[in-house]
Design a protein around this motif. Sequence first.
Motif, short mmCIF file in Angstrom:
data_model
loop_
_atom_site.label_atom_id
_atom_site.label_comp_id
_atom_site.label_asym_id
_atom_site.label_seq_id
_atom_site.Cartn_x
_atom_site.Cartn_y
_atom_site.Cartn_z
N GLU A 73 0.85 -1.19 0.00
CA GLU A 73 0.00 0.00 0.00
C GLU A 73 0.88 1.23 0.00
OE1 GLU A 73 -2.73 0.85 3.39
OE2 GLU A 73 -4.21 0.19 1.91
N CYS A 74 0.68 2.07 -0.97
CA CYS A 74 1.47 3.28 -1.11
C CYS A 74 1.23 4.23 0.06
CB CYS A 74 1.11 3.95 -2.44
SG CYS A 74 1.86 5.56 -2.67
N VAL A 75 2.27 4.83 0.56
CA VAL A 75 2.15 5.78 1.66
C VAL A 75 1.54 7.09 1.18
CG1 VAL A 75 3.48 7.09 3.35
CG2 VAL A 75 4.17 4.78 2.77
N HIS A 76 1.83 7.46 -0.06
CA HIS A 76 1.39 8.76 -0.58
C HIS A 76 -0.08 8.79 -0.93
CE1 HIS A 76 5.57 9.81 -0.76
NE2 HIS A 76 5.82 8.81 -1.58
N CYS A 77 -0.57 7.77 -1.67
CA CYS A 77 -1.93 7.86 -2.20
C CYS A 77 -2.78 6.63 -1.92
CB CYS A 77 -1.90 8.13 -3.69
SG CYS A 77 -1.11 6.83 -4.64
N GLY A 78 -2.25 5.61 -1.27
CA GLY A 78 -3.03 4.42 -0.96
C GLY A 78 -3.13 3.41 -2.08
#
Length: 144
Positions: A133-138
């Motif tokens: 899961e991306c930290v920036h945008c999910g």
Amino acid sequence: MPKVRRSRKAPPDGWELIEPTLEELEQKMREAETEPHEGKRITESLWPIFKIHHQKTRYIYDLYYRRKAISRELYDYCLKEKIADGNLIAKWKKSGYENLCCLRCIQTRDTNFGTNCICRVPKSKLEEGRIVECVHCGCRGCSG
């Protein structure tokens, strides 16, 4: 219902075809902005906004480049009025970036080790069963 933000210049022909969808996405954006964020991390509260921004830009991109349903004038109008993100569309046109979720995921200055985001790593290169899961945008993987 409030209108999509526009300048005083009249929109080109075909605007009435895409306006209802853009108004619906704009309404979703307002709901996401006013949604309470208690119990979430700071970055998690921004994920719905990134997702709707991506949807709106992908909608304009698909209409112009894939379906050829809107004119060049209407496409340019949407970019000029910042209804769609021109920089993101420019990346989508390049090989390897067709499914890019957001521009922050490819900016190396935002990471500790000067690399891309984890969502840019192909699923075949990751461990089996690992949920990314991306930290920036999910995003859960936009590399393909």
